[in-house]
Design an enzyme around this catalytic site. Sequence first.
Site, PDB file in Angstrom:
ATOM      1  N   GLU A 146     -54.453  -9.921   4.966  1.00  0.00           N
ATOM      2  CA  GLU A 146     -53.101  -9.403   4.789  1.00  0.00           C
ATOM      3  C   GLU A 146     -53.192  -7.950   4.319  1.00  0.00           C
ATOM      4  O   GLU A 146     -53.984  -7.655   3.428  1.00  0.00           O
ATOM      5  CB  GLU A 146     -52.314 -10.216   3.762  1.00  0.00           C
ATOM      6  CG  GLU A 146     -50.842  -9.803   3.764  1.00  0.00           C
ATOM      7  CD  GLU A 146     -49.958 -10.648   2.843  1.00  0.00           C
ATOM      8  OE1 GLU A 146     -50.484 -11.540   2.155  1.00  0.00           O
ATOM      9  OE2 GLU A 146     -48.763 -10.389   2.829  1.00  0.00           O
ATOM     10  N   ALA A 168     -54.890 -11.724  -5.748  1.00  0.00           N
ATOM     11  CA  ALA A 168     -55.394 -12.876  -5.009  1.00  0.00           C
ATOM     12  C   ALA A 168     -54.686 -12.955  -3.672  1.00  0.00           C
ATOM     13  O   ALA A 168     -53.768 -12.191  -3.412  1.00  0.00           O
ATOM     14  CB  ALA A 168     -55.152 -14.162  -5.798  1.00  0.00           C
ATOM     15  N   GLU A 184     -53.296 -15.746  -0.460  1.00  0.00           N
ATOM     16  CA  GLU A 184     -52.896 -17.136  -0.226  1.00  0.00           C
ATOM     17  C   GLU A 184     -53.368 -17.721   1.100  1.00  0.00           C
ATOM     18  O   GLU A 184     -52.703 -18.615   1.646  1.00  0.00           O
ATOM     19  CB  GLU A 184     -51.368 -17.216  -0.301  1.00  0.00           C
ATOM     20  CG  GLU A 184     -50.618 -16.550   0.875  1.00  0.00           C
ATOM     21  CD  GLU A 184     -50.143 -15.132   0.618  1.00  0.00           C
ATOM     22  OE1 GLU A 184     -50.758 -14.441  -0.233  1.00  0.00           O
ATOM     23  OE2 GLU A 184     -49.185 -14.699   1.279  1.00  0.00           O
ATOM     24  N   ASN A 185     -54.499 -17.289   1.671  1.00  0.00           N
ATOM     25  CA  ASN A 185     -54.986 -17.831   2.929  1.00  0.00           C
ATOM     26  C   ASN A 185     -54.845 -19.357   2.955  1.00  0.00           C
ATOM     27  O   ASN A 185     -55.146 -20.027   1.978  1.00  0.00           O
ATOM     28  CB  ASN A 185     -56.467 -17.491   3.110  1.00  0.00           C
ATOM     29  CG  ASN A 185     -56.758 -16.075   2.700  1.00  0.00           C
ATOM     30  OD1 ASN A 185     -56.229 -15.142   3.279  1.00  0.00           O
ATOM     31  ND2 ASN A 185     -57.583 -15.912   1.660  1.00  0.00           N
ATOM     32  N   GLU A 192     -50.241 -18.221  -5.700  1.00  0.00           N
ATOM     33  CA  GLU A 192     -50.939 -18.407  -4.418  1.00  0.00           C
ATOM     34  C   GLU A 192     -50.723 -19.826  -3.900  1.00  0.00           C
ATOM     35  O   GLU A 192     -50.530 -20.039  -2.710  1.00  0.00           O
ATOM     36  CB  GLU A 192     -52.434 -18.110  -4.553  1.00  0.00           C
ATOM     37  CG  GLU A 192     -52.772 -16.721  -5.117  1.00  0.00           C
ATOM     38  CD  GLU A 192     -52.012 -15.579  -4.502  1.00  0.00           C
ATOM     39  OE1 GLU A 192     -51.642 -15.649  -3.324  1.00  0.00           O
ATOM     40  OE2 GLU A 192     -51.772 -14.575  -5.216  1.00  0.00           O
ATOM     41  N   HIS A 239     -47.338 -20.208  -2.341  1.00  0.00           N
ATOM     42  CA  HIS A 239     -47.264 -19.584  -1.006  1.00  0.00           C
ATOM     43  C   HIS A 239     -47.544 -20.596   0.099  1.00  0.00           C
ATOM     44  O   HIS A 239     -47.168 -20.378   1.248  1.00  0.00           O
ATOM     45  CB  HIS A 239     -48.304 -18.465  -0.889  1.00  0.00           C
ATOM     46  CG  HIS A 239     -47.796 -17.093  -1.223  1.00  0.00           C
ATOM     47  ND1 HIS A 239     -46.588 -16.605  -0.768  1.00  0.00           N
ATOM     48  CD2 HIS A 239     -48.353 -16.079  -1.932  1.00  0.00           C
ATOM     49  CE1 HIS A 239     -46.432 -15.355  -1.197  1.00  0.00           C
ATOM     50  NE2 HIS A 239     -47.485 -15.013  -1.915  1.00  0.00           N
TER      51      HIS A 239
HETATM   52  N1  BAL Z   1     -49.862 -11.946  -0.258  1.00  0.00           N
HETATM   53  C1  BAL Z   1     -50.631 -11.020  -0.996  1.00  0.00           C
HETATM   54  C2  BAL Z   1     -51.019 -11.505  -2.344  1.00  0.00           C
HETATM   55  C3  BAL Z   1     -49.919 -12.264  -2.946  1.00  0.00           C
HETATM   56  O1  BAL Z   1     -48.805 -11.779  -3.075  1.00  0.00           O
HETATM   57  O2  BAL Z   1     -50.103 -13.420  -3.282  1.00  0.00           O
HETATM   58 ZN    ZN Z   2     -47.612 -13.327  -3.075  1.00  0.00          ZN
END
Ligand code: BAL
Ligand code: ZN
Length: 884
Positions: A118, A259, A261-262, A295, A298
């Site tokens: 990302e 961090a 969130e993959n 995370e 997400h």
């Molecule tokens: N998506 C980038 C890191 C976060 O916001 O969790």
């Molecule tokens: Zn995030």
Amino acid sequence: VTLIRREDYVAPIFWIRTVDLTFDLDPAKTLVTSKMQLERNAAVPHGPLRLHGEELNLLRVLINGESVSFRQEGHELIIDNVPDADFVLEIRNTCCPDKNTALSGLYTSGGGFFTQCEAEGFRRITYFLDRPDVMAVYTVTLRADKSRFPVLLSNGNLLDTADLDNGRHMAKWHDPFPKPSYLFALVAGDLVAREQRIRTRAGKDHLLQVYVRRGDLEKTEHAMNSLIASVVWDEARFNLPLDLERFMVVGVSDFNMGAMENKGLNIFNTSALLASPATATDADFQRIESIVAHEYFHNWTGNRVTCRDWFQLSLKEGLTVFRDQEFSMDMAATPSARAVCRIQDVRALRSMQFPEDAGAMAHPVRPDVYAEINNFYTPTVYEKGSEVVRMYQTLVGREGFGKGMALYFERHDGQAVTCDDFAQAIADANPGSELSKRLDTFKRWYSQAGTPRLQARGQYDAAARTYTLSLQQVNPPSPGQPDKLPQVIPVALGLLSRDGAALPLQLDGEAQAAGTDRVLVLDSAEQSFVFVNVDSAPVPSLLRGFSAPVVLDDGLGDEELLVLLKHDSDAFNRWEASQRLALSRLLTSVRNGQPLRLDDAYLDAMRAVLRHPDLDPAFKALALQLPDEAYIAEQLTVVDPQAIHAAVTQAQEQLAAALQADWAWAFETHQVSGGYQPDPVQSGKRALTNLALSMLVLHATRSGDGVWPGRAYQRFKDATNMTDRMGALSALVQAHAALAEPALERFHAQFKGEALVIDKWFALQGRATELDGKTFARVKQLAKHSDFTLKNPNRARSLIFSLCMFNPAAFHRTDAAGYVFWAEQVLALDAINPQVAGRLARVMDRWTTLATPYRSAAREAIARVAAKAELSNDVREIIDRQLA
Ligand code: BAL
Ligand code: ZN
């Protein structure tokens, strides 16, 4: 730089349905083979296939097994002749993980492989339609040397492992959920895992794993506990279960963000993951809990439902910050601890997001244009975005918000959508609500930048027993937005009698009072609300719990603020009163250029807070802390950072002197007994004792008394946890006590091998109060320290950002040396890591408000950076905006 505009969005011409990736991992040159099933998007006109790719070596391109002609233009691979029917595209390329200092794409850190995709890192791994609305099912095969990289991870479920020739081995992973490329991840390295099996409410079993380097395992217990708590909370609060059999979290020391969130494989900056009482502070424990939760949350808000395009970033970020803030409050449990969470969040919003919203980079929560999306992972998109989500909840109620979330997932699970889709779902689930009545007006929160000013004035009519509250809003111009329309501002409020009783709230036309706490909704430029049956002239407590991200001017004076400080049932506004009492005094001194003299009324009020029998120590610590210098600067049209610093220093010294006996009492009576726990009760006591200690050491140092510095040094040496050790060390350093030097040396020697603690050592010195230029000189010296490197983002932030971003008095110098240093560091960082350089560049966002001689010197430094021919897009965009 090329600007990308929200209005230019077009759906992709092709979909990628599945992708089969094979990695032959080698730090110097990794071979990537990608086999994709593509399909034309029937909804848009035909066109060539344009794939994104950066810093790659292309080896071959096949369509349905046949080679095909292609062109490369800039960062695009273009194939003009593609079949109409579905086809298989195979691409083979290499990339160089070892040379990837930008930490975007596939890179190495500490001998392992990690990815960060990302926003647009996947195109640095292989050619792809690297945009969030292209969602594919991934199968990933990893091959690597087995002894160096015994652990091979990717998203989803492990299908297969095998040993190969030449000491290599393989692992094959499959993620059943279609996802955008930014959620792809791989990890390969010599890692160990803490594991925990859980059974969720739905009766399913899951394996949770936290992977770290050998030796760090004992520091993962808190992260694991936080993860388990997050899983439980999301099921209980929003009915959102864990959807994978296995959920992995991995720590890495070189990482641009907190961090990532993959899907099923979150990758964490070690600073947001590892904690032990000996190495991490209470604040670290709290931050880790909230980032682990963020995370994890997400997984639904971001992964199951993702963003159509990057302009919608707040769709997932604002919502997920809101969710992690709610989680932290629920974890805090008591009303007072909840209020402390809220106060900390608002403090951060006001010192980070408000300046952004008033500066060169001001942008709406849903931006309209960007050159580099990495520059838009901002407090506006995240924290203001969260405030916008909080206002939905305020307008439709907690239950209504839950219904809205359910409808959002019912409609959009598996899709890439927009902020409008979210708004519509919340409104549609709550017909007739205060939100649904004015959804279009509410959505201006997404399109208008800037912090609205809310003015409130009350008039009491004793004869009629009415109280008329007149509200007015103005949103000052932002870059590209000279005129703004009124926004929807939920104003939570109560009215207090002068002796502090909560008054019943009955609006004109209502049959009876509706409690003592309610929400008014302002949705036009001006509106008046008439309360009836009001027995005496009330003190209004407005914007309770900070019910909207606005600047409130309620015209209240000391007398009324003191009533609120003593009696308000809303802890947030009680704290706010403490801050405003301090702020008005600080501002008077700064504006008049007069030394600050704290009066007895203020000091007595602060003493009463400190000695209060019922208030929580954590709350006391927050109320007794002065507003930070960045927030004070925001109140001024012309900013002299040295004048602000002088006023804050004087206030601190006087608060330390006048309350000396009270600080000593607070220090002695709030000691924590028993083993270390990072819970709100213990951490509140530590916050208060450490604040007290800093006051005592400050006063003693100024008056030449050695007792408290000596006690602080002893406490520093004997501390059994990092919070108290840092508290004592910081007290010595901030007071410039003679014992600060030996303490710093000892600390460094003691924690040599602990990178995250050495970061603290640098940060503390970078943030040390300025005294005769010593702090600045020391930072320049430390930049040459053998432990210092710009290559590790945490280390760069710990020293350079601490000075430039969080130490205004050391940074803004009349000789401009701070700005020269900034320009040098931005340029040096830009050659290594543009994302981190872009962040550092932001320091100068507010240069136009600086007083002489800072202003012209700042401009010169910005121009110096601008003059460099080969700047990254990241830095170029920010500098361009600053000079616009
Ligand atoms: N998506 C980038 C890191 C976060 O916001 O969790
Ligand atoms: Zn995030």
